[in-house]
Design a protein around this motif. Structure first.
Motif, PDB file in Angstrom:
ATOM      1  N   ARG A  58      18.007  -1.871  -1.315  1.00  0.00           N
ATOM      2  CA  ARG A  58      19.293  -1.348  -1.783  1.00  0.00           C
ATOM      3  C   ARG A  58      19.517  -1.671  -3.259  1.00  0.00           C
ATOM      4  O   ARG A  58      20.202  -0.926  -3.965  1.00  0.00           O
ATOM      5  N   ARG A  59      18.958  -2.764  -3.723  1.00  0.00           N
ATOM      6  CA  ARG A  59      19.122  -3.167  -5.126  1.00  0.00           C
ATOM      7  C   ARG A  59      18.087  -2.515  -6.032  1.00  0.00           C
ATOM      8  O   ARG A  59      18.042  -2.821  -7.231  1.00  0.00           O
ATOM      9  N   GLY A  60      17.254  -1.645  -5.466  1.00  0.00           N
ATOM     10  CA  GLY A  60      16.353  -0.865  -6.308  1.00  0.00           C
ATOM     11  C   GLY A  60      14.879  -1.161  -6.156  1.00  0.00           C
ATOM     12  O   GLY A  60      14.058  -0.554  -6.859  1.00  0.00           O
ATOM     13  N   LEU A  61      14.487  -2.073  -5.262  1.00  0.00           N
ATOM     14  CA  LEU A  61      13.067  -2.354  -5.072  1.00  0.00           C
ATOM     15  C   LEU A  61      12.397  -1.159  -4.393  1.00  0.00           C
ATOM     16  O   LEU A  61      12.767  -0.788  -3.285  1.00  0.00           O
ATOM     17  N   PRO A  62      11.401  -0.525  -5.031  1.00  0.00           N
ATOM     18  CA  PRO A  62      10.774   0.671  -4.443  1.00  0.00           C
ATOM     19  C   PRO A  62       9.747   0.319  -3.369  1.00  0.00           C
ATOM     20  O   PRO A  62       9.257  -0.816  -3.292  1.00  0.00           O
ATOM     21  N   VAL A  63       9.406   1.323  -2.568  1.00  0.00           N
ATOM     22  CA  VAL A  63       8.470   1.145  -1.459  1.00  0.00           C
ATOM     23  C   VAL A  63       7.374   2.211  -1.566  1.00  0.00           C
ATOM     24  O   VAL A  63       7.665   3.398  -1.664  1.00  0.00           O
ATOM     25  N   PHE A  64       6.125   1.751  -1.528  1.00  0.00           N
ATOM     26  CA  PHE A  64       4.961   2.635  -1.594  1.00  0.00           C
ATOM     27  C   PHE A  64       4.132   2.381  -0.348  1.00  0.00           C
ATOM     28  O   PHE A  64       3.408   1.391  -0.244  1.00  0.00           O
ATOM     29  N   GLY A  65       4.240   3.256   0.648  1.00  0.00           N
ATOM     30  CA  GLY A  65       3.567   3.044   1.922  1.00  0.00           C
ATOM     31  C   GLY A  65       2.107   3.462   1.896  1.00  0.00           C
ATOM     32  O   GLY A  65       1.737   4.429   1.227  1.00  0.00           O
ATOM     33  N   ILE A  66       1.270   2.713   2.627  1.00  0.00           N
ATOM     34  CA  ILE A  66      -0.151   3.033   2.781  1.00  0.00           C
ATOM     35  C   ILE A  66      -0.401   3.380   4.247  1.00  0.00           C
ATOM     36  O   ILE A  66      -0.063   2.603   5.144  1.00  0.00           O
ATOM     37  N   ASN A  67      -1.018   4.515   4.494  1.00  0.00           N
ATOM     38  CA  ASN A  67      -1.160   5.002   5.862  1.00  0.00           C
ATOM     39  C   ASN A  67      -2.300   4.326   6.626  1.00  0.00           C
ATOM     40  O   ASN A  67      -3.445   4.336   6.206  1.00  0.00           O
ATOM     41  N   ARG A  68      -1.932   3.730   7.756  1.00  0.00           N
ATOM     42  CA  ARG A  68      -2.887   3.273   8.755  1.00  0.00           C
ATOM     43  C   ARG A  68      -2.329   3.604  10.140  1.00  0.00           C
ATOM     44  O   ARG A  68      -2.540   2.883  11.102  1.00  0.00           O
ATOM     45  N   GLY A  69      -1.583   4.735  10.204  1.00  0.00           N
ATOM     46  CA  GLY A  69      -0.989   5.160  11.460  1.00  0.00           C
ATOM     47  C   GLY A  69      -1.560   6.483  11.895  1.00  0.00           C
ATOM     48  O   GLY A  69      -2.622   6.924  11.439  1.00  0.00           O
ATOM     49  N   THR A  70      -0.827   7.158  12.773  1.00  0.00           N
ATOM     50  CA  THR A  70      -1.305   8.415  13.342  1.00  0.00           C
ATOM     51  C   THR A  70      -0.990   9.596  12.431  1.00  0.00           C
ATOM     52  O   THR A  70      -1.859  10.394  12.097  1.00  0.00           O
ATOM     53  N   VAL A  71       0.281   9.704  12.010  1.00  0.00           N
ATOM     54  CA  VAL A  71       0.702  10.832  11.178  1.00  0.00           C
ATOM     55  C   VAL A  71       0.845  10.406   9.719  1.00  0.00           C
ATOM     56  O   VAL A  71       0.274  11.000   8.814  1.00  0.00           O
ATOM     57  N   GLY A  72       1.622   9.382   9.478  1.00  0.00           N
ATOM     58  CA  GLY A  72       1.769   8.873   8.116  1.00  0.00           C
ATOM     59  C   GLY A  72       2.494   9.810   7.182  1.00  0.00           C
ATOM     60  O   GLY A  72       2.158   9.890   6.000  1.00  0.00           O
ATOM     61  N   PHE A  73       3.494  10.497   7.694  1.00  0.00           N
ATOM     62  CA  PHE A  73       4.216  11.465   6.862  1.00  0.00           C
ATOM     63  C   PHE A  73       4.903  10.763   5.686  1.00  0.00           C
ATOM     64  O   PHE A  73       5.020  11.335   4.598  1.00  0.00           O
ATOM     65  N   LEU A  74       5.372   9.547   5.898  1.00  0.00           N
ATOM     66  CA  LEU A  74       6.073   8.803   4.860  1.00  0.00           C
ATOM     67  C   LEU A  74       5.141   7.887   4.070  1.00  0.00           C
ATOM     68  O   LEU A  74       5.617   7.070   3.267  1.00  0.00           O
ATOM     69  N   MET A  75       3.841   8.023   4.300  1.00  0.00           N
ATOM     70  CA  MET A  75       2.881   7.106   3.702  1.00  0.00           C
ATOM     71  C   MET A  75       1.941   7.827   2.742  1.00  0.00           C
ATOM     72  O   MET A  75       1.907   9.057   2.681  1.00  0.00           O
ATOM     73  N   ASN A  76       1.144   7.024   2.002  1.00  0.00           N
ATOM     74  CA  ASN A  76       0.137   7.532   1.079  1.00  0.00           C
ATOM     75  C   ASN A  76      -1.258   7.236   1.613  1.00  0.00           C
ATOM     76  O   ASN A  76      -1.433   6.424   2.516  1.00  0.00           O
ATOM     77  N   HIS A  77      -2.259   7.884   1.027  1.00  0.00           N
ATOM     78  CA  HIS A  77      -3.622   7.692   1.510  1.00  0.00           C
ATOM     79  C   HIS A  77      -4.078   6.257   1.240  1.00  0.00           C
ATOM     80  O   HIS A  77      -3.596   5.600   0.319  1.00  0.00           O
ATOM     81  N   PRO A  78      -5.020   5.747   2.036  1.00  0.00           N
ATOM     82  CA  PRO A  78      -5.363   4.330   1.989  1.00  0.00           C
ATOM     83  C   PRO A  78      -6.398   3.925   0.952  1.00  0.00           C
ATOM     84  O   PRO A  78      -7.026   2.879   1.087  1.00  0.00           O
ATOM     85  N   GLY A  79      -6.597   4.711  -0.074  1.00  0.00           N
ATOM     86  CA  GLY A  79      -7.573   4.331  -1.097  1.00  0.00           C
ATOM     87  C   GLY A  79      -7.210   3.014  -1.762  1.00  0.00           C
ATOM     88  O   GLY A  79      -6.049   2.755  -2.085  1.00  0.00           O
ATOM     89  N   ILE A  80      -8.194   2.169  -1.974  1.00  0.00           N
ATOM     90  CA  ILE A  80      -7.958   0.826  -2.512  1.00  0.00           C
ATOM     91  C   ILE A  80      -7.950   0.806  -4.033  1.00  0.00           C
ATOM     92  O   ILE A  80      -7.201   0.047  -4.654  1.00  0.00           O
ATOM     93  N   ASN A  81      -8.770   1.632  -4.660  1.00  0.00           N
ATOM     94  CA  ASN A  81      -8.930   1.572  -6.112  1.00  0.00           C
ATOM     95  C   ASN A  81      -7.683   2.033  -6.858  1.00  0.00           C
ATOM     96  O   ASN A  81      -6.979   2.946  -6.418  1.00  0.00           O
ATOM     97  N   ASP A  82      -7.407   1.377  -7.986  1.00  0.00           N
ATOM     98  CA  ASP A  82      -6.369   1.796  -8.927  1.00  0.00           C
ATOM     99  C   ASP A  82      -4.972   1.849  -8.308  1.00  0.00           C
ATOM    100  O   ASP A  82      -4.155   2.705  -8.665  1.00  0.00           O
ATOM    101  N   LEU A  83      -4.666   0.937  -7.391  1.00  0.00           N
ATOM    102  CA  LEU A  83      -3.348   0.960  -6.761  1.00  0.00           C
ATOM    103  C   LEU A  83      -2.207   0.816  -7.765  1.00  0.00           C
ATOM    104  O   LEU A  83      -1.235   1.573  -7.694  1.00  0.00           O
ATOM    105  N   PRO A  84      -2.280  -0.137  -8.730  1.00  0.00           N
ATOM    106  CA  PRO A  84      -1.172  -0.223  -9.698  1.00  0.00           C
ATOM    107  C   PRO A  84      -0.963   1.077 -10.478  1.00  0.00           C
ATOM    108  O   PRO A  84       0.180   1.476 -10.735  1.00  0.00           O
ATOM    109  N   ASP A  85      -2.052   1.751 -10.857  1.00  0.00           N
ATOM    110  CA  ASP A  85      -1.916   3.022 -11.573  1.00  0.00           C
ATOM    111  C   ASP A  85      -1.277   4.078 -10.677  1.00  0.00           C
ATOM    112  O   ASP A  85      -0.433   4.870 -11.137  1.00  0.00           O
ATOM    113  N   ARG A  86      -1.665   4.115  -9.415  1.00  0.00           N
ATOM    114  CA  ARG A  86      -1.064   5.075  -8.489  1.00  0.00           C
ATOM    115  C   ARG A  86       0.438   4.836  -8.355  1.00  0.00           C
ATOM    116  O   ARG A  86       1.232   5.794  -8.320  1.00  0.00           O
ATOM    117  N   ILE A  87       0.815   3.585  -8.283  1.00  0.00           N
ATOM    118  CA  ILE A  87       2.231   3.257  -8.139  1.00  0.00           C
ATOM    119  C   ILE A  87       3.003   3.622  -9.400  1.00  0.00           C
ATOM    120  O   ILE A  87       4.106   4.193  -9.325  1.00  0.00           O
TER     121      ILE A  87
END
Length: 254
Positions: free
Chosen positions: A56-85
């Motif tokens: 609520r105070r502004g901390l963002p959320v970047f989800g990584i998919n390890r579920g079935t659908v993952g509609f609210l998530m991103n692909h699970p690639g490990i490389n360059d995570l800070p750049d992706r964010i």
């Protein structure tokens, strides 16, 4: 970049988290720049509730998919995570507030996808629907009814043949679940300023439960639903795979 990783119990989620932590470290959510939950959509909803005060105070959320659908998530690639964010697209969402009146009193919860009412027995639910204190449907006979946000319109709402709503639309979906009477009623689109009141008729003989996403309250008598505009959450998505694009694609899926 200080990242707070958290993972579900799904197979592979903990292992993937260990791989991320080995490369990027791990920080307490209270000191982090971003929370990265690893799991499925259900775990994303659990994470939003767990860290609600910080988000609520502004901390963002970047989800990584390890579920079935993952509609609210991103692909699970490990490389360059800070750049992706850093390059991620923001989706600002406001949840629904559910006030459910049961025998023990009123219980309030937030829902990011939908608030749903379901019959608890083989008996169809009988529900009166009011919008802004005006009766719009005096008697719905159905398995249930739901109110969905645009972000949640592609979830259970879509399975119940409700409309897919673009993310930027200031609209809520009101959708019946297996309606028996009136047979031709397919639901309604409401402004996101509307207050929806769902009154359970004959709750003793035809008990009904209410769910705010995956949190259930049984034997409700009345449920009031409205969007909590004061609560704004920031979800991050890969720049080429934003939530608005995912919702748009759902309208053309076959």
């Amino acid at each position: 970049m200080k990242i707070a990783f958290t993972a579900s119990q799904k197979p592979g989620a903990k292992t993937l988290m260990d791989q991320f932590v080995a490369i990027y470290g791990n920080h307490d959510a209270g000191e982090a720049d971003v929370i990265v939950p690893i799991g499925g959509d259900g775990y994303m909803l659990k994470t939003l509730r767990r860290y609600m005060a910080l988000i609520r105070r502004g901390l963002p959320v970047f989800g990584i998919n390890r579920g079935t659908v993952g509609f609210l998530m991103n692909h699970p690639g490990i490389n360059d995570l800070p750049d992706r964010i850093e390059q991620a697209k923001e989706a600002i969402v406001s949840p629904l507030r559910m006030d459910a009146v049961a025998k023990g009193g009123t219980i309030s919860e937030l829902a990011f996808n939908e608030v749903s009412l379901f019959r608890q027995t083989q008996q169809a639910a009988h529900i009166r629907i009011m919008v802004d204190n005006k009766v719009r449907l005096d008697h719905l006979m159905a398995d249930g009814v739901l109110v969905a946000t645009p972000a949640g319109s592609t979830a259970y709402n879509l399975s119940a043949h409700g409309p897919v709503i673009p993310l930027g639309a200031d609209i809520l979906a009101l959708t019946p679940i297996s309606a028996f009477r009136p047979r031709r009623w397919r639901g309604a689109l409401l402004p996101n300023s509307a207050k929806v009141s769902l009154e359970v008729l004959d709750p003793e003989r035809r008990p009904v439960s209410a769910s705010a996403d995956n949190l259930e309250i049984r034997n409700v008598h009345r449920v009031d639903v409205e969007q909590d505009h004061a609560t704004k959450l920031t979800l991050l998505f890969d720049s080429d795979h934003g939530l608005d694009e995912r919702i748009l694609r759902e309208q053309f899926s076959t």
